[in-house]
Design a protein around this motif. Structure first.
Motif, PDB file in Angstrom:
ATOM      1  N   LEU A 122       0.732  -1.253   0.052  1.00 60.03           N
ATOM      2  CA  LEU A 122       0.029   0.125  -0.216  1.00 60.03           C
ATOM      3  C   LEU A 122       0.906   1.297  -0.020  1.00 60.03           C
ATOM      4  CD1 LEU A 122      -2.829  -0.789   2.534  1.00 60.03           C
ATOM      5  CD2 LEU A 122      -3.036  -0.818   0.046  1.00 60.03           C
ATOM      6  N   ALA A 123       1.852   1.084   1.183  1.00 57.34           N
ATOM      7  CA  ALA A 123       2.677   2.528   0.956  1.00 57.34           C
ATOM      8  C   ALA A 123       3.273   2.912  -0.237  1.00 57.34           C
ATOM      9  CB  ALA A 123       3.635   2.270   2.202  1.00 57.34           C
ATOM     10  N   HIS A 124       3.869   1.799  -1.302  1.00 60.25           N
ATOM     11  CA  HIS A 124       4.593   2.045  -2.262  1.00 60.25           C
ATOM     12  C   HIS A 124       3.591   2.053  -3.682  1.00 60.25           C
ATOM     13  CE1 HIS A 124       8.327   2.673  -0.434  1.00 60.25           C
ATOM     14  NE2 HIS A 124       7.895   1.330   0.382  1.00 60.25           N
ATOM     15  N   ALA A 125       2.554   1.929  -3.498  1.00 60.22           N
ATOM     16  CA  ALA A 125       1.650   1.962  -4.748  1.00 60.22           C
ATOM     17  C   ALA A 125       1.384   3.374  -4.901  1.00 60.22           C
ATOM     18  CB  ALA A 125       0.262   1.248  -4.496  1.00 60.22           C
ATOM     19  N   ASP A 126       1.259   3.666  -6.323  1.00 63.00           N
ATOM     20  CA  ASP A 126       0.872   4.912  -6.698  1.00 63.00           C
ATOM     21  C   ASP A 126      -0.590   5.151  -6.596  1.00 63.00           C
ATOM     22  OD1 ASP A 126       3.529   5.972  -7.972  1.00 63.00           O
ATOM     23  OD2 ASP A 126       3.485   4.182  -8.860  1.00 63.00           O
ATOM     24  N   VAL A 127      -1.353   4.410  -6.832  1.00 67.79           N
ATOM     25  CA  VAL A 127      -2.643   4.479  -6.613  1.00 67.79           C
ATOM     26  C   VAL A 127      -3.274   2.938  -6.153  1.00 67.79           C
ATOM     27  CG1 VAL A 127      -4.903   4.947  -7.881  1.00 67.79           C
ATOM     28  CG2 VAL A 127      -3.151   6.296  -8.642  1.00 67.79           C
ATOM     29  N   VAL A 128      -4.042   2.863  -5.267  1.00 65.81           N
ATOM     30  CA  VAL A 128      -5.023   1.712  -4.887  1.00 65.81           C
ATOM     31  C   VAL A 128      -6.203   1.725  -5.430  1.00 65.81           C
ATOM     32  CG1 VAL A 128      -5.767   0.628  -2.629  1.00 65.81           C
ATOM     33  CG2 VAL A 128      -3.452   1.794  -2.682  1.00 65.81           C
ATOM     34  N   VAL A 129      -6.737   0.491  -5.927  1.00 65.94           N
ATOM     35  CA  VAL A 129      -7.885   0.581  -6.710  1.00 65.94           C
ATOM     36  C   VAL A 129      -8.767  -0.520  -5.863  1.00 65.94           C
ATOM     37  CG1 VAL A 129      -7.087   1.189  -8.870  1.00 65.94           C
ATOM     38  CG2 VAL A 129      -6.987  -1.188  -8.344  1.00 65.94           C
ATOM     39  N   ALA A 130     -10.098  -0.398  -5.827  1.00 69.20           N
ATOM     40  CA  ALA A 130     -11.337  -1.248  -5.198  1.00 69.20           C
ATOM     41  C   ALA A 130     -12.274  -1.207  -5.990  1.00 69.20           C
ATOM     42  CB  ALA A 130     -11.328  -0.620  -3.845  1.00 69.20           C
ATOM     43  N   PRO A 131     -12.075  -1.997  -7.307  1.00 67.86           N
ATOM     44  CA  PRO A 131     -13.187  -2.024  -8.234  1.00 67.86           C
ATOM     45  C   PRO A 131     -14.254  -2.999  -8.064  1.00 67.86           C
ATOM     46  CG  PRO A 131     -11.212  -3.122  -9.072  1.00 67.86           C
ATOM     47  CD  PRO A 131     -11.079  -2.541  -7.918  1.00 67.86           C
ATOM     48  N   LEU A 132     -14.853  -3.170  -6.792  1.00 68.64           N
ATOM     49  CA  LEU A 132     -15.780  -4.174  -6.520  1.00 68.64           C
ATOM     50  C   LEU A 132     -17.163  -3.792  -6.912  1.00 68.64           C
ATOM     51  CD1 LEU A 132     -14.142  -3.960  -3.141  1.00 68.64           C
ATOM     52  CD2 LEU A 132     -14.718  -6.386  -3.978  1.00 68.64           C
ATOM     53  N   ARG A 133     -17.742  -4.885  -7.738  1.00 64.08           N
ATOM     54  CA  ARG A 133     -18.695  -4.702  -8.355  1.00 64.08           C
ATOM     55  C   ARG A 133     -19.951  -5.335  -7.426  1.00 64.08           C
ATOM     56  NH1 ARG A 133     -19.021  -6.562 -14.500  1.00 64.08           N
ATOM     57  NH2 ARG A 133     -18.050  -8.518 -13.471  1.00 64.08           N
ATOM     58  N   VAL A 134     -19.804  -6.292  -6.906  1.00 64.35           N
ATOM     59  CA  VAL A 134     -20.696  -6.985  -5.985  1.00 64.35           C
ATOM     60  C   VAL A 134     -20.637  -6.693  -4.512  1.00 64.35           C
ATOM     61  CG1 VAL A 134     -21.564  -9.309  -5.427  1.00 64.35           C
ATOM     62  CG2 VAL A 134     -20.622  -8.892  -7.666  1.00 64.35           C
ATOM     63  N   ALA A 135     -19.561  -6.617  -3.712  1.00 59.69           N
ATOM     64  CA  ALA A 135     -19.509  -6.506  -2.295  1.00 59.69           C
ATOM     65  C   ALA A 135     -19.770  -4.856  -2.310  1.00 59.69           C
ATOM     66  CB  ALA A 135     -18.119  -6.747  -1.894  1.00 59.69           C
ATOM     67  N   ARG A 136     -20.840  -4.715  -1.138  1.00 64.29           N
ATOM     68  CA  ARG A 136     -21.078  -3.360  -0.809  1.00 64.29           C
ATOM     69  C   ARG A 136     -20.621  -3.240   0.642  1.00 64.29           C
ATOM     70  NH1 ARG A 136     -25.677  -5.913  -2.528  1.00 64.29           N
ATOM     71  NH2 ARG A 136     -26.332  -5.869  -0.212  1.00 64.29           N
ATOM     72  N   GLY A 137     -21.003  -1.898   1.174  1.00 65.13           N
ATOM     73  CA  GLY A 137     -20.641  -1.753   2.588  1.00 65.13           C
ATOM     74  C   GLY A 137     -19.146  -1.106   2.538  1.00 65.13           C
ATOM     75  N   ILE A 138     -18.932  -0.478   3.729  1.00 62.23           N
ATOM     76  CA  ILE A 138     -17.347   0.057   3.808  1.00 62.23           C
ATOM     77  C   ILE A 138     -16.322  -1.175   3.688  1.00 62.23           C
ATOM     78  CG2 ILE A 138     -15.932   1.485   5.238  1.00 62.23           C
ATOM     79  CD1 ILE A 138     -18.549   2.842   6.104  1.00 62.23           C
ATOM     80  N   GLN A 139     -15.403  -1.102   2.834  1.00 61.10           N
ATOM     81  CA  GLN A 139     -14.420  -2.145   2.843  1.00 61.10           C
ATOM     82  C   GLN A 139     -13.271  -1.876   3.635  1.00 61.10           C
ATOM     83  OE1 GLN A 139     -14.974  -5.084   0.929  1.00 61.10           O
ATOM     84  NE2 GLN A 139     -16.996  -4.048   0.641  1.00 61.10           N
ATOM     85  N   ASN A 140     -12.844  -2.946   4.562  1.00 59.16           N
ATOM     86  CA  ASN A 140     -11.500  -2.614   5.259  1.00 59.16           C
ATOM     87  C   ASN A 140     -10.447  -2.273   4.186  1.00 59.16           C
ATOM     88  OD1 ASN A 140     -12.120  -3.327   8.145  1.00 59.16           O
ATOM     89  ND2 ASN A 140     -13.012  -5.145   7.115  1.00 59.16           N
ATOM     90  N   LYS A 141     -10.254  -2.942   3.122  1.00 57.42           N
ATOM     91  CA  LYS A 141      -9.316  -2.698   2.226  1.00 57.42           C
ATOM     92  C   LYS A 141      -9.138  -1.195   1.799  1.00 57.42           C
ATOM     93  CE  LYS A 141     -10.616  -5.896  -0.914  1.00 57.42           C
ATOM     94  NZ  LYS A 141     -11.574  -6.182  -0.396  1.00 57.42           N
TER      95      LYS A 141
END
Length: 413
Positions: free
Chosen positions: A299-318
């Motif tokens: 996470l620390a060294h990623a330029d961008v983090v993506v979370a393209p979830l199409r099914v899971a809802r709710g606030i994601q821990n990731k």
């Protein structure tokens, strides 16, 4: 000296180590309960490597029952639900030995309160001695199965639709019997209130949190990949179907356009138990890591983090973990519902593939914007996502124990 009251805690998966979304939430509930109660925990262990962690639970629990659950055997057992007319999720998590331990422990220890993590575990709470049961559904799982059905064809679509319908019937009964039914966002709570109006007055919200001390911006975390072009990262358990679906969709529908715009772009999929469908995506610019000892460097060294979830809802821990580490996150519109902070300032929301491409393009082209969003993301987590604050909902419910909300007699399901 006042003795801490006992409480039963039922969890569908061992809550340690907290290395995937559901275990993060269940572990924090366990740790919170242990501050004020003697916790008697019953759980399943569905990964062989987790057996080494069972003894670790003793530091939070007055008693522990852990039972092996073999996923393949459990899937075969769950087919009994087709004959019995019930949701397959119920026989999947059904055990006579666990039920006996629960009954014996409740009676021996004088337990009158229970906290249930994951709806199917509510099938163990039809015990007369329990006069207060709080069920943490997290999300409306029955609605997720209906979503799965919409993305499948043939017999599996029928199986998933049936599961959604049967599981909703069980969730309604469990919520009506419970003192309270908890959901991770108000959006999920509203979905359930509409689906189960008879239990609407028992529906509460208990949001997710994040350990902002552990997940914090740190330049000292080691670089997990060779220096080269820009890096995108996705984190999560890679045997969880919504994560698999998200990564496959992103790789097929979004990544080709980004590669054309950003030569040398790499996409890291970071998480345990990648399925064959995930592993076959791997290539020179798409890296599937499998389990890693510490997700924070990725996470620390990623330029961008993506979370393209199409099914899971709710606030994601990731999403919360990446935000806590001051990263710019592009999150699907569905997963952004209920997320604190302003879209475009603390995180970026995207729906279609074109919107994901545009959002990631903009962030990769503007380091200053990434930094600005990362700072706002961190502040949002610090202001809104303390586990202690959110878990106070449990304290209020367990302290109140209203007699009018005691579970009704009768068995579940």
């Amino acid at each position: 000296m006042t003795t801490r009251p006992p409480v039963l805690f039922l969890v569908h998966r061992i809550p340690w180590p907290p290395n995937k979304g559901d275990k993060v939430r269940s572990f924090n509930i366990l740790r919170h309960l242990a501050r004020r109660h003697r916790v008697f925990l019953a759980c399943f262990v569905d990964q062989p490597e987790d057996w080494q962690h069972v003894e670790r639970l003793d530091q939070w629990c007055a008693g522990v029952y852990a039972e092996r659950l073999d996923p393949l055997t459990a899937r075969l057992t769950s087919l009994r639900g087709l004959l019995g007319g019930e949701a397959l999720s119920l026989p999947y998590y059904r055990s006579g030995r666990l039920r006996q331990w629960v009954q014996n422990t409740v009676r021996r220890e004088g337990i009158v309160q229970a906290v249930v993590f994951s709806g199917p575990m509510a099938q163990y709470t039809d015990i007369p001695e329990l006069d207060s049961v709080v069920v943490d559904f997290c999300d409306v799982d029955s609605a997720k199965w209906i979503q799965y059905a919409a993305r499948r064809a043939g017999p599996m679509a029928w199986v998933y639709r049936r599961e959604g319908e049967r599981l909703l019937a069980f969730e309604r009964r469990a919520a009506q019997r419970a003192t309270a039914a908890l959901f991770v966002t108000e959006a999920e709570a509203q979905i359930f209130r509409r689906a189960a109006p008879e239990a609407a007055n028992r529906v509460k919200v208990m949001q997710n949190g994040v350990d902002a001390e552990y997940f914090s911006p740190s330049p000292d975390l080691p670089m997990p990949w060779p220096a080269a072009g820009p890096v995108l990262a996705f984190t999560g358990a890679m045997d969880y179907w919504p994560n698999v679906d998200a990564v496959r969709w992103f790789a097929q529908e979004v990544l080709p356009a980004l590669r054309a715009h950003h030569p040398g772009l790499r996409f890291f999929v970071v998480g345990m138990n990648p399925t064959a469908a995930v592993r076959e995506l791997a290539g020179a610019d798409l890296v599937v890591t499998g389990a890693v000892p510490d997700v924070r460097p990725y996470l620390a060294h990623a330029d961008v983090v993506v979370a393209p979830l199409r099914v899971a809802r709710g606030i994601q821990n990731k999403v919360l973990e990446a935000m806590a580490m001051g990263r710019a996150v592009v999150v699907s519109a569905d997963s952004a519902v209920g997320l604190a902070g302003e879209p475009g300032q603390a995180y970026v929301s995207a729906g279609t593939a074109a919107e994901f491409v545009a959002a990631v393009d903009r962030l990769l082209a503007d380091p200053a914007l990434r930094a600005k969003i990362g700072v706002a993301a961190r502040r949002t987590v610090e202001s809104h996502y303390s586990w202690a604050a959110h878990l106070g909902v449990l304290d209020a419910l367990l302290d109140a124990r209203p007699a009018s909300a005691a579970p009704a007699a009768g068995a579940l399901p």
